[in-house]
Write a protein that holds these residues in place. Structure first.
Motif, PDB file in Angstrom:
ATOM      1  N   PHE A  66       1.671   7.205 -36.008  1.00  9.65           N
ATOM      2  CA  PHE A  66       0.668   8.224 -35.698  1.00  9.65           C
ATOM      3  C   PHE A  66       0.547   8.456 -34.187  1.00  9.65           C
ATOM      4  CE2 PHE A  66      -2.342   9.234 -39.449  1.00  9.65           C
ATOM      5  CZ  PHE A  66      -1.298   9.187 -40.357  1.00  9.65           C
ATOM      6  N   ARG A  67       0.696   7.390 -33.411  1.00 10.45           N
ATOM      7  CA  ARG A  67       0.565   7.550 -31.947  1.00 10.45           C
ATOM      8  C   ARG A  67       1.644   8.482 -31.409  1.00 10.45           C
ATOM      9  NH1 ARG A  67      -2.201   3.829 -28.582  1.00 10.45           N
ATOM     10  NH2 ARG A  67      -0.560   4.094 -27.039  1.00 10.45           N
ATOM     11  N   GLU A  68       2.869   8.242 -31.830  1.00 14.06           N
ATOM     12  CA  GLU A  68       3.978   9.075 -31.361  1.00 14.06           C
ATOM     13  C   GLU A  68       3.813  10.512 -31.869  1.00 14.06           C
ATOM     14  OE1 GLU A  68       4.165   6.206 -32.944  1.00 14.06           O
ATOM     15  OE2 GLU A  68       4.911   4.843 -31.393  1.00 14.06           O
ATOM     16  N   ALA A  69       3.380  10.636 -33.116  1.00 16.97           N
ATOM     17  CA  ALA A  69       3.202  11.974 -33.679  1.00 16.97           C
ATOM     18  C   ALA A  69       2.097  12.729 -32.935  1.00 16.97           C
ATOM     19  CB  ALA A  69       2.867  11.876 -35.169  1.00 16.97           C
ATOM     20  N   PHE A  70       1.033  11.997 -32.604  1.00 14.15           N
ATOM     21  CA  PHE A  70      -0.065  12.649 -31.889  1.00 14.15           C
ATOM     22  C   PHE A  70       0.391  13.083 -30.501  1.00 14.15           C
ATOM     23  CE2 PHE A  70      -4.015  12.970 -29.456  1.00 14.15           C
ATOM     24  CZ  PHE A  70      -4.766  13.761 -30.305  1.00 14.15           C
ATOM     25  N   ALA A  71       1.194  12.262 -29.874  1.00 11.72           N
ATOM     26  CA  ALA A  71       1.722  12.614 -28.548  1.00 11.72           C
ATOM     27  C   ALA A  71       2.568  13.888 -28.646  1.00 11.72           C
ATOM     28  CB  ALA A  71       2.553  11.460 -27.985  1.00 11.72           C
ATOM     29  N   ALA A  72       3.354  13.992 -29.705  1.00  6.19           N
ATOM     30  CA  ALA A  72       4.193  15.182 -29.888  1.00  6.19           C
ATOM     31  C   ALA A  72       3.328  16.414 -30.156  1.00  6.19           C
ATOM     32  CB  ALA A  72       5.172  14.963 -31.045  1.00  6.19           C
ATOM     33  N   TYR A  73       2.294  16.218 -30.963  1.00  5.53           N
ATOM     34  CA  TYR A  73       1.405  17.322 -31.320  1.00  5.53           C
ATOM     35  C   TYR A  73       0.659  17.816 -30.076  1.00  5.53           C
ATOM     36  CZ  TYR A  73      -1.697  19.899 -34.538  1.00  5.53           C
ATOM     37  OH  TYR A  73      -2.378  20.880 -35.231  1.00  5.53           O
ATOM     38  N   ALA A  74       0.068  16.882 -29.369  1.00  7.81           N
ATOM     39  CA  ALA A  74      -0.687  17.239 -28.157  1.00  7.81           C
ATOM     40  C   ALA A  74       0.263  17.798 -27.102  1.00  7.81           C
ATOM     41  CB  ALA A  74      -1.434  16.012 -27.637  1.00  7.81           C
ATOM     42  N   GLY A  75       1.410  17.140 -26.962  1.00  6.28           N
ATOM     43  CA  GLY A  75       2.377  17.551 -25.949  1.00  6.28           C
ATOM     44  C   GLY A  75       2.910  18.960 -26.199  1.00  6.28           C
ATOM     45  N   GLY A  76       2.940  19.384 -27.438  1.00  3.88           N
ATOM     46  CA  GLY A  76       3.381  20.733 -27.768  1.00  3.88           C
ATOM     47  C   GLY A  76       2.331  21.793 -27.460  1.00  3.88           C
ATOM     48  N   GLY A  77       1.167  21.348 -26.983  1.00  2.00           N
ATOM     49  CA  GLY A  77       0.120  22.296 -26.627  1.00  2.00           C
ATOM     50  C   GLY A  77      -0.648  22.849 -27.819  1.00  2.00           C
ATOM     51  N   TRP A  78      -0.511  22.201 -28.967  1.00  2.00           N
ATOM     52  CA  TRP A  78      -1.108  22.765 -30.187  1.00  2.00           C
ATOM     53  C   TRP A  78      -2.619  22.657 -30.214  1.00  2.00           C
ATOM     54  CZ3 TRP A  78       2.004  25.904 -32.475  1.00  2.00           C
ATOM     55  CH2 TRP A  78       3.391  25.687 -32.407  1.00  2.00           C
ATOM     56  N   ILE A  79      -3.173  21.602 -29.613  1.00  4.46           N
ATOM     57  CA  ILE A  79      -4.641  21.470 -29.633  1.00  4.46           C
ATOM     58  C   ILE A  79      -5.275  22.560 -28.783  1.00  4.46           C
ATOM     59  CG2 ILE A  79      -6.587  19.981 -29.057  1.00  4.46           C
ATOM     60  CD1 ILE A  79      -4.717  17.576 -29.610  1.00  4.46           C
ATOM     61  N   GLY A  80      -4.690  22.783 -27.608  1.00  4.96           N
ATOM     62  CA  GLY A  80      -5.277  23.752 -26.669  1.00  4.96           C
ATOM     63  C   GLY A  80      -4.820  25.177 -26.899  1.00  4.96           C
ATOM     64  N   LEU A  81      -4.046  25.412 -27.927  1.00  3.39           N
ATOM     65  CA  LEU A  81      -3.480  26.751 -28.134  1.00  3.39           C
ATOM     66  C   LEU A  81      -4.492  27.886 -28.001  1.00  3.39           C
ATOM     67  CD1 LEU A  81      -0.622  27.738 -30.451  1.00  3.39           C
ATOM     68  CD2 LEU A  81      -2.766  29.009 -30.684  1.00  3.39           C
ATOM     69  N   PRO A  82      -5.669  27.790 -28.673  1.00  2.96           N
ATOM     70  CA  PRO A  82      -6.613  28.907 -28.557  1.00  2.96           C
ATOM     71  C   PRO A  82      -7.629  28.738 -27.424  1.00  2.96           C
ATOM     72  CG  PRO A  82      -7.317  27.415 -30.288  1.00  2.96           C
ATOM     73  CD  PRO A  82      -6.120  26.775 -29.638  1.00  2.96           C
ATOM     74  N   VAL A  83      -7.503  27.653 -26.643  1.00  2.00           N
ATOM     75  CA  VAL A  83      -8.497  27.380 -25.589  1.00  2.00           C
ATOM     76  C   VAL A  83      -8.153  28.215 -24.350  1.00  2.00           C
ATOM     77  CG1 VAL A  83      -9.365  25.557 -24.056  1.00  2.00           C
ATOM     78  CG2 VAL A  83      -8.892  25.054 -26.480  1.00  2.00           C
ATOM     79  N   PRO A  84      -9.183  28.785 -23.713  1.00  2.00           N
ATOM     80  CA  PRO A  84      -8.913  29.594 -22.506  1.00  2.00           C
ATOM     81  C   PRO A  84      -8.103  28.813 -21.470  1.00  2.00           C
ATOM     82  CG  PRO A  84     -11.217  29.775 -23.145  1.00  2.00           C
ATOM     83  CD  PRO A  84     -10.602  28.748 -24.039  1.00  2.00           C
ATOM     84  N   GLU A  85      -7.267  29.535 -20.749  1.00  2.00           N
ATOM     85  CA  GLU A  85      -6.390  28.870 -19.780  1.00  2.00           C
ATOM     86  C   GLU A  85      -7.177  28.107 -18.714  1.00  2.00           C
ATOM     87  OE1 GLU A  85      -2.407  31.490 -19.429  1.00  2.00           O
ATOM     88  OE2 GLU A  85      -4.238  32.645 -19.855  1.00  2.00           O
ATOM     89  N   GLU A  86      -8.346  28.613 -18.329  1.00  2.00           N
ATOM     90  CA  GLU A  86      -9.131  27.920 -17.302  1.00  2.00           C
ATOM     91  C   GLU A  86      -9.575  26.523 -17.753  1.00  2.00           C
ATOM     92  OE1 GLU A  86     -12.459  31.070 -18.444  1.00  2.00           O
ATOM     93  OE2 GLU A  86     -13.137  29.746 -16.827  1.00  2.00           O
ATOM     94  N   TYR A  87      -9.558  26.283 -19.045  1.00  2.00           N
ATOM     95  CA  TYR A  87      -9.893  24.941 -19.536  1.00  2.00           C
ATOM     96  C   TYR A  87      -8.667  24.226 -20.084  1.00  2.00           C
ATOM     97  CZ  TYR A  87     -14.610  26.542 -18.810  1.00  2.00           C
ATOM     98  OH  TYR A  87     -15.752  27.020 -18.224  1.00  2.00           O
ATOM     99  N   GLY A  88      -7.535  24.593 -19.545  1.00  2.00           N
ATOM    100  CA  GLY A  88      -6.328  23.827 -19.866  1.00  2.00           C
ATOM    101  C   GLY A  88      -5.613  24.245 -21.124  1.00  2.00           C
TER     102      GLY A  88
END
Lengths: 597, 597
Positions: free
Chosen positions: A79-101
């Motif tokens: 799960f740790r490696e998978a989460f790193a891949a998921y987060a690293g792909g920018g999927w969590i922040g996809l809909p978040v405004p650019e000013e907040y990363g």
């Protein structure tokens, strides 16, 4: 071992042809998202889910989460490696405004990823999913300073988020909440109390966990009007964003559950933990509702997702398993038996699931588009209309998509016969995992009450009236096309049932509120069936057009038309049953004394 | 921890007042069974289930069965002692003739015990249950010598029984069976092959296990006409009944399953094991059907049983859990909230379960009475009529009672909110255990096909015609009573739906068999709903009479009448939906090519 293929083509057909996503190109973040870009993003999303998340689903279930004596929680291997891949792909922040990363892309593009990830590995997908929900609440109600301090790290997936509502004595009835917030000299609060059923409450996937916690400020009014919302980081955050001391919050135990074993469901103990008020004092529910609405849509998607992955595996089994002969004579005379897909009753189960999945997917994407309009449209009337639709549909999607998602997982398991009951085939896990979606984020009975008690009467019934108007216009626009008759006529009849039920509620629920309560569950499902039918009308219209325009798509589009007819003939007639139940009222339901049950 | 109380009073009301058990006093074994004797036997049965079996249910689930390296299987702690108590109480041999070591009592008296035991501990109850099924097959088709040698020890519970049908490549389609039987010089057979999903296949509860095994004698015809039934004892039995050598059969592994963990589901390897033919060569299916029919009724009862125990616990929770206020104003103003039983939607779930349980119990007892008539009546016409009814109702009870039993366990779990998903509360176990009943002994889709393809057309439709005639007479006999109108009128309408569906099948299924297959599942549920309604009509009539005769029973009888009305108003209208689905035919179900799903 079960497998999963993200239904990217179907999502693209729905976005491009049915919902005509290009209509929204004027909205912020939509301009650059051409059909090619969407296709590329979804293909990437699918690949990650198929190759990284799905292979961890069964092992995550078998191994579960472990809590060490010091309260630390270890997620299942991988799960740790998978989460790193998921987060690293920018999927969590996809809909978040650019000013907040984030990437500032439409929420609508985030929604298919939620589906694919939940289908591939529901327990895993909750970690980023809850983080996105917490982020949404923070971005809507947090101060600039709070947003600056917490949002970018969460968008990046370096930190995750949770929502903390439930206490042992306080579930649906948040007025019973007792977690205390005592003002501190430094302007913060000291939070003390116990929260239960906290998904992703503790884990080893991220450096920090940002808990959003409902608590009652000392001296606040009793009931729901005295509840405030606080940020309580697991590790305190210094002004420069670096991590400081461990805060006074810890995981007391993790629950043994029916399913979603890969997600840690924690008892969280707050023992004078430092908390930071979000928004106004005593207005915490208001802020939490932002998160809850987003979360409810997310849970609806979980229902669809489990239905989809269970369907795919049942279909594969039905093509491979040889048993018996077609009623019309051997289909495969060279083999000892035919594949069970030849049997009508096996097809019944698969068609029922398929006819749900494709329209339900359309409804989740339509809701996501409404959410984008609400947050990004410059047109106040459009925003209002979208907000009305979203408010009306959120409880319906949560209740209906999770109920039917679970039923479908059960049906798909049934296709496997005895093998469906055996762990290694993976089908029973889909059933166990899907079950929670009917319960959390407000049990489905609560969704029904929210719909009938709040969403229907709100603003003089504006949302349901608009629903009827839109539906009427849609049906009228296709009413004179011969090819559309098999879809328009039954939908018109079902819409009539919904109108009668709505009228009955208006006439009978004011004087006798139990009539509303007694009708609520059936009304939610009645509305859900009609919404699915309306989506099938749109899909059928798009399929007819696409078939004419792209002859190479004819077979695929014909399959949509058959499935639409199946829905109309075999699933939509349920509206009559729901109406019949509604108009019987509350009498037999309420008259038994408690000791005579 | 969940609890269980055997519903002895309700069983007695059904036997004495509704089904009028005394009518059968002329049958063998019935004469001495006065109402007092029945009450005493059921009280004993209930006590054993409540005090001995129920406390082992959760621990049995948590610990499961273990297979040692040598193939021996250990059942969960406490099961050995419980089995000794169960067998020692004479419960296995209760309906077995006295000459074979039983008590010679009616099968009808054994049926409540099956329900109570399955509710208290389903995984446990399968050990004696399968033994009773094997005994029934042995007593019907075994030679005198076989009966003398095996039956008394099985009736005593010193030995248990199993049924061995399924092989990896052969589930529903028994024609694909490959286990071989090679004649031996001594007149026996040498059995070789692998069987899977064998419940109670190996365990530590008894000195010996008598496997009934389907196999193909060398040179027998292909398909189902070349299958024979064999006795294969785990330990060979000497002519004097003493135990001899270990036979060549062993447990290769036990399955990891979704539920019923306390029952060992075994892969059984037959490696030249000595087997003894039961009945005629190549007529094995015929003999096995005796066992299967009894087993199907037993599985139907499991559905009811899980529904009942889940209901009891959900009801207790709904009375205790305080959350929210009644829509009509606080019911318990001194407390911080009302018990959730005040909420209409919680009552909806409980009433739906209750309205099923009481009528379903009536149907299982009515089927048991029919079984007794078939085996014990001197009147050939009565035997024939009972056999027709039983043949028609067995697939309906198996399919409908297990489908609804599972749905009800899910509903009862829902009443618990989040706690329903947590292991320690026990509700999720009921769901997991109930799930298997929809699958084994012929998946429910197979029951539906058996009903529509075999039971309906058999003997020119004699059984369904008799069903309509009996139903019509019942409704007519109550038709002019004002108090019975709320029950008679809706049941008449539902019966009309069933008649229309039957007519449609007659007109449309001959020419196009897929129409029968496509209609089968809905037809099974339609018939099931009507059968439950007819039982409610009988219950209502009995309640009205009893209330007049025994005023102190008025409150309890009024509760039956409210529940009957609830069934009529809210559950019976489903017949219209089922009919609507049936008459759409097979087209949309069958037309999708395999690669377009």
């Amino acid at each position: 071992m079960p497998s999963y293929r993200a239904p990217v083509d179907d999502t693209l057909f729905l976005l491009n042809d049915v919902l005509q996503y290009q209509r929204f190109s004027g909205l912020k973040g939509f301009a650059d998202v051409t059909p090619d870009v969407i296709a590329q993003i979804l293909a990437e999303a699918g690949k990650l889910c198929e190759e990284v998340l799905a292979p961890l689903n069964q092992s995550g279930d078998a191994n579960g989460c472990r809590r060490d004596a010091d309260g630390a929680v270890r997620t299942p291997a991988g799960f740790r490696e998978a989460f790193a891949a998921y987060a690293g792909g920018g999927w969590i922040g996809l809909p978040v405004p650019e000013e907040y990363g984030g990437q500032g892309l439409p929420f609508t593009l985030s929604t298919p990823m939620s589906e694919y990830a939940s289908a591939a590995n529901m327990a895993f997908a909750m970690y980023p999913g809850l983080t996105q929900g917490a982020l949404a609440a923070l971005l809507t109600h947090g101060s600039d300073e709070q947003k600056r301090l917490y949002a970018p790290k969460m968008a990046e997936g370096r930190w995750t988020g949770t929502m903390n509502l439930t206490e042992p004595q306080c579930g649906t009835d948040l007025g019973l909440l007792t977690t205390k917030a005592v003002p501190r000299a430094d302007g913060g609060y000291s939070i003390t109390g116990q929260k239960i059923f906290i998904s992703a409450g503790e884990h080893d996937l991220a450096e920090n966990i940002i808990h959003l916690v409902l608590a009652r400020i000392e001296g606040a009014p009793a009931g729901v009007k005295g509840i405030s919302l606080f940020i309580v980081p697991k590790v305190l955050v210094n002004a420069d964003g670096s991590l400081g001391q461990r805060n006074g919050v810890s995981c007391g135990s993790i629950e043994e559950k029916m399913g979603i074993h890969g997600n840690a469901t924690c008892v969280m103990n707050y023992d004078g933990a430092q908390g930071f008020l979000i928004g106004e004092p005593n207005r915490g529910l208001n802020a939490m509702f932002v998160m809850m609405n987003e979360a409810r849509l997310g849970v609806a998607i979980q229902g669809l997702a489990q239905s989809e992955v269970a369907y795919q595996n049942a279909l594969a089994y039905a093509k491979e398993r040889l048993q018996g002969r077609a009623l019309t004579g051997p289909k495969d005379p060279d083999k000892k038996a035919d594949p069970i897909l030849v049997h009508p009753d096996v097809r019944r189960m698969l068609m029922e699931i398929k006819a749900f999945n494709e329209a339900a997917r359309g409804l989740t994407l339509a809701a996501a588009l409404d959410s984008d309009v609400v947050h990004r449209s410059p047109d106040a009337a459009a925003r209002q209309a979208a907000e009305d639709r979203l408010g009306l549909m959120t409880p319906v999607l949560k209740g209906v998509l999770t109920d039917l998602g679970f039923d479908n997982a059960v049906k798909a398991q049934q296709v496997f016969g005895g093998h469906g009951y055996i762990r290694e085939w993976g089908m029973e896990q889909f059933v166990r995992d899907a079950r929670i979606a009917m319960i959390y984020e407000g049990a489905n009975g609560i969704q029904a009450l929210d719909l009938v008690g709040r969403k229907l009467p709100r603003d003089g019934g504006r949302a349901i009236m608009a629903f009827f108007k839109d539906a009427g216009e849609l049906l009228q626009s296709h009413g004179d096309k011969e090819a559309m008759k098999p879809f328009v006529a039954p939908t018109q009849a079902a819409l009539g049932d919904l109108q009668k039920a709505s009228m009955w509620l208006m006439q009978n629920a004011m004087a006798k509120p139990d009539n509303a309560g007694a009708a609520s569950y059936d009304y939610m499902h009645l509305l859900g069936r009609v919404a699915l039918a309306l989506m099938w009308v749109k899909i059928a219209a798009a399929a007819i057009e696409k078939k004419a325009r792209e002859p190479e798509q004819a077979a695929r589009m014909d399959a949509k038309l058959v499935t639409a007819r199946f829905y109309m003939e075999r699933m939509l007639p349920e509206t009559g049953l729901r109406l019949a139940r509604i108009v019987t009222g509350a009498d037999t339901m309420m008259s038994l004394p408690a000791d005579m049950f």
